[in-house]
Write a protein that holds these residues in place. Sequence first.
Motif, PDB file in Angstrom:
ATOM      1  N   ARG A 226     -42.669 -24.712 -47.782  1.00 44.71           N
ATOM      2  CA  ARG A 226     -42.779 -23.417 -47.106  1.00 44.71           C
ATOM      3  C   ARG A 226     -44.184 -22.840 -47.315  1.00 44.71           C
ATOM      4  N   ARG A 283     -40.089 -22.684 -39.224  1.00 45.24           N
ATOM      5  CA  ARG A 283     -39.292 -21.466 -39.391  1.00 45.24           C
ATOM      6  C   ARG A 283     -38.459 -21.183 -38.149  1.00 45.24           C
ATOM      7  N   GLU A 292     -33.002 -20.102 -41.964  1.00 44.98           N
ATOM      8  CA  GLU A 292     -34.298 -19.537 -42.410  1.00 44.98           C
ATOM      9  C   GLU A 292     -34.266 -18.023 -42.267  1.00 44.98           C
TER      10      GLU A 292
END
Length: 292
Positions: A226, A283, A292
Amino acid sequence: MTRIGFIGLGIMGGPMAANLVAAGYEVTGYNRSQPKIDKLIAEGGKGARTVAEAVRDADVVVTVLPDSPDVEQVVLGSDGVLANIASGALLVDFSTIRPDTTRAVDEAAAEKGVRTLDAPVSGGEQGAIDAALSIMVGGTAEAFEAGRPVLDSVGKTIVHVGPAGAGQTVKAANQLVVAGNIGLVAEAMSFLEAQGVDTEAGLRVLGGGLAGSKVLDAKGPKMADREFKPGFRLELHHKDMGIVQAAAREVGVATPLGAVATQLVAAAVAQGDGSLDHSGLFRQIARLSGRE
């Protein structure tokens, strides 16, 4: 010493200008924000207060700008590049813009006796830092040979792909492939995570088989961690996919998978992710599954 006027010292332009300084060129840079100019000066280049000052005495002028309107303003504007560049100079545009804008710039430059190359790049910020960019070059063979030493100083894979505008067309194809690839890598990552698989191990084995790609190697770990610090922003890829779709429509080419990728990128930008690296498309993919 060849004098280079360099316009646009952002994520890509800054490292490219620094590499030209390291290669022995006299580089005078201009950017809308002064800190970028100061950084170039610290790296051994020179700074300019205006576009005119940067290009007036240059043998080669380089532009690395965000979009077609920026190139039109900076190059074709009343006090822009073509209003101040010397006849016989070479204009190298590393921006990614519409092919028709490139052809308009080439025509205007020819009237002033200025040669042009459209030379969009691929490789992201790290490629710019490492002088390892892939450069797809449009323009005449003579202009390509004249610009080759400059291109060699910032790139590794450099190919003359045709006349003015051809470089931008190949770059559009590049962005089409990259967007689709990022989207599929994001889907695979979301799938692996949902199944509870060790994503590091999964990425490693995928990379060794037919699914392997530079996109998988470079963007898969970012998705797993991420970590979406921009090397190439989603909002810029959104712009590029617009170029792809418009250019494909002009010649009657269907891009069904590209259309889906275009919509996913557009949705990500609309939901506030435009400033993320384009690997941040993960995302948006994950959101579709409520993950998400």
